[in-house]
Design an enzyme around this catalytic site. Structure first.
Site, PDB file in Angstrom:
ATOM      1  N   LEU A  31       0.818  -1.213   0.000  1.00 54.72           N
ATOM      2  CA  LEU A  31       0.000   0.000   0.000  1.00 54.72           C
ATOM      3  C   LEU A  31       0.848   1.259   0.000  1.00 54.72           C
ATOM      4  O   LEU A  31       0.399   2.323  -0.431  1.00 54.72           O
ATOM      5  CB  LEU A  31      -0.924   0.007   1.224  1.00 54.72           C
ATOM      6  N   GLY A  32       2.068   1.154   0.507  1.00 58.20           N
ATOM      7  CA  GLY A  32       2.943   2.320   0.583  1.00 58.20           C
ATOM      8  C   GLY A  32       4.272   1.920   1.179  1.00 58.20           C
ATOM      9  O   GLY A  32       4.430   0.821   1.712  1.00 58.20           O
ATOM     10  N   SER A  35      11.343   5.081   4.122  1.00 63.21           N
ATOM     11  CA  SER A  35      12.771   4.775   4.185  1.00 63.21           C
ATOM     12  C   SER A  35      13.083   3.575   5.072  1.00 63.21           C
ATOM     13  O   SER A  35      14.076   2.890   4.856  1.00 63.21           O
ATOM     14  CB  SER A  35      13.545   5.997   4.678  1.00 63.21           C
ATOM     15  N   PHE A  36      12.247   3.316   6.086  1.00 62.49           N
ATOM     16  CA  PHE A  36      12.549   2.192   6.977  1.00 62.49           C
ATOM     17  C   PHE A  36      11.344   1.291   7.217  1.00 62.49           C
ATOM     18  O   PHE A  36      11.386   0.396   8.045  1.00 62.49           O
ATOM     19  CB  PHE A  36      13.086   2.694   8.318  1.00 62.49           C
ATOM     20  N   VAL A  39       4.100  -0.728   4.047  1.00 62.95           N
ATOM     21  CA  VAL A  39       2.770  -1.115   4.516  1.00 62.95           C
ATOM     22  C   VAL A  39       2.116  -2.006   3.470  1.00 62.95           C
ATOM     23  O   VAL A  39       2.098  -1.668   2.276  1.00 62.95           O
ATOM     24  CB  VAL A  39       1.888   0.116   4.784  1.00 62.95           C
ATOM     25  N   ASP A 149       2.419  16.226  14.148  1.00 64.48           N
ATOM     26  CA  ASP A 149       2.633  16.149  12.697  1.00 64.48           C
ATOM     27  C   ASP A 149       1.290  16.018  11.987  1.00 64.48           C
ATOM     28  O   ASP A 149       1.108  15.151  11.137  1.00 64.48           O
ATOM     29  CB  ASP A 149       3.550  14.977  12.344  1.00 64.48           C
TER      30      ASP A 149
END
EC number: 2.7.11.1
Length: 429
Positions: A31-32, A35-36, A39, A149
């Site tokens: 799904l996505g 960098s670490f 999903v 955020d």
């Protein structure tokens, strides 16, 4: 949504076997990715439920110093999992090299994508999303968690189109406060309060309120209020309140945005205050707005059983997650009452209203009749349960089932109950 691979029929051509994660989840498409972490869509083998699984590479998080962010994300999602507009964490699993966060699937995608497709949203639609965002953030603030955020990319939608706040990786928990203030610059510049970027001590809830003001502007306009490739120039605009409202935004919405985008956090409109405005209350679905937390706790659902972290604690990964999943001992008192179960119920209701709790009554049948009164305030839920063992014997248990109640409020509650107590049992303080 694409379906997950199904077990192949003997007569069908050979296909790549579905990947089964630790015997519990069938992994589907990606799904996505970041960098670490990446999903994946997944399906529970046991329940057939579709979920999202975040797969985190331990080595990368340790090398990049990202483990505190992972710990914060897990802890924040664990604390806040009962709110309907906060993405739920179902389970945490691990191997020697990876951590797996099994989460609620937000199949509607990012709110940001919806805004990009439409350019801007009608005010009624924007208000509904804003109502759900404010409700979720107020809930997290009451538990001492600031998100830090808040941006459209972290606001997801479920299949019914309801908002789900995600990505608490930058969140600040109560134990990270210094003198009641936060001191770390986090977030995305276009959505971040000026006091955060300046690295002064700041109130996380007020910083989130600023971000909410930017979000509301974006939903109504289709663009951010402050946008400049030069960060210094952008922050000069922020401090001067150098932005313009399009003509289609209502006067009430303009007023709210203007007050939330106050560069001075002391005079900035808080989320609590905006929720009291007539504009915010318009078309508010009250039953949806207040549901979920209270009912789930009065029904005595387990507060920890959805998260299994034994593997995380025992692995030699360099990530110390011990303590995240240790349930704290809750306050609890038990006594034999000198009045009937009905009178205990009425007394608990009266005390709850007097002390400022939201009160909900319920009756259950066990071996005898059980009267249950739930007392809710913010993140805290207390249950008063009266069991009529015989006509003349009523045993009452008072306990905190979710959140924590401070000692003074707990003491006030117990003191108010004294006049219906025949005898206290061995206490669990």
């Amino acid at each position: 949504m694409e379906s997950l691979p199904q077990p192949q029929n003997q007569s069908s051509p050979a296909t790549t076997p579905a990947k089964i994660l630790l015997g519990k989840y069938e992994l589907g498409r990606r799904l996505g990715s970041g960098s670490f972490a990446k999903v994946h869509l997944a399906r529970s083998i046991e329940s057939d439920e579709l979920v999202a699984v975040k797969i985190i590479e331990k080595k990368k998080t340790i090398e990049s110093g990202m483990e505190p962010r992972i710990i914060r994300e897990i802890d924040a999602m664990r604390r806040l999992r009962h709110h309907p507009n906060i993405l739920k964490i179902h389970e945490v699993m691990a191997t020697k090299s990876k951590i797996y966060l099994v989460m609620e699937l937000a199949s509607g995608g990012e709110l940001f994508s919806k805004v990009l497709r439409r350019g801007r949203l009608p005010e009624s639609t924007a208000r509904r999303y804003f109502q759900q965002l404010a409700s979720a953030l107020r809930f997290s603030h009451q538990d001492g968690v600031a998100h830090r955020d808040v941006k459209p990319q972290n606001l997801l939608l479920d299949e019914q189109g309801n908002l789900k706040v995600s990505d608490f990786g930058l969140s600040a928990l109560p134990e990270h406060l210094q003198n009641g203030l936060l001191h770390t610059a986090c977030g995305t510049p276009a959505y971040t309060a000026p006091e955060v970027i300046s690295r002064r001590g700041y109130d996380g809830a007020k910083a989130d309120a600023w971000s909410c003001g930017v979000i509301l502007f974006v939903l109504l306009v289709g663009d951010v209020p402050f946008d400049d490739s030069n960060i210094a120039a952008m922050y000069r605009k922020i401090h001067r309140r150098d932005y313009r409202f399009p003509s289609w935004i209502s006067k009430q919405a303009k007023s709210i945005i203007y007050q939330m985008l106050d560069p001075n956090p002391v005079t900035r409109m808080s989320i609590e205050t905006v929720m009291k405005t007539n504009w915010f209350k318009k078309s508010l679905e009250t039953s949806e707005f207040h549901r979920n937390v209270f009912d789930s706790e009065v029904e005595m659902k387990s507060s920890v059983n959805s998260i299994t972290a034994f593997d995380l604690i025992s692995l030699s990964s360099g990530l110390d997650l011990s303590g995240l999943f240790e349930a704290k001992k809750k306050k609890e008192r038990r006594f034999t009452a000198k009045v009937s179960g009905v009178e205990v119920e009425e007394k608990a209701k009266m005390i709850g209203e007097k002390l400022g709790y939201v009160v909900k009554k319920k009756m259950m049948k066990k071996e005898g009749e059980v009267k249950v009164v739930g007392l809710g305030r913010g993140r805290t839920v207390i249950v008063v349960e009266a069991v009529e063992l015989t006509v003349d014997v009523v045993v009452v248990e008072v306990k905190v089932v979710e959140g924590e109640e401070d000692d003074s409020r707990w003491s006030d509650l117990i003191t108010e109950l004294e006049d219906i107590v025949l005898s206290w049992h061995n206490d669990i303080m």
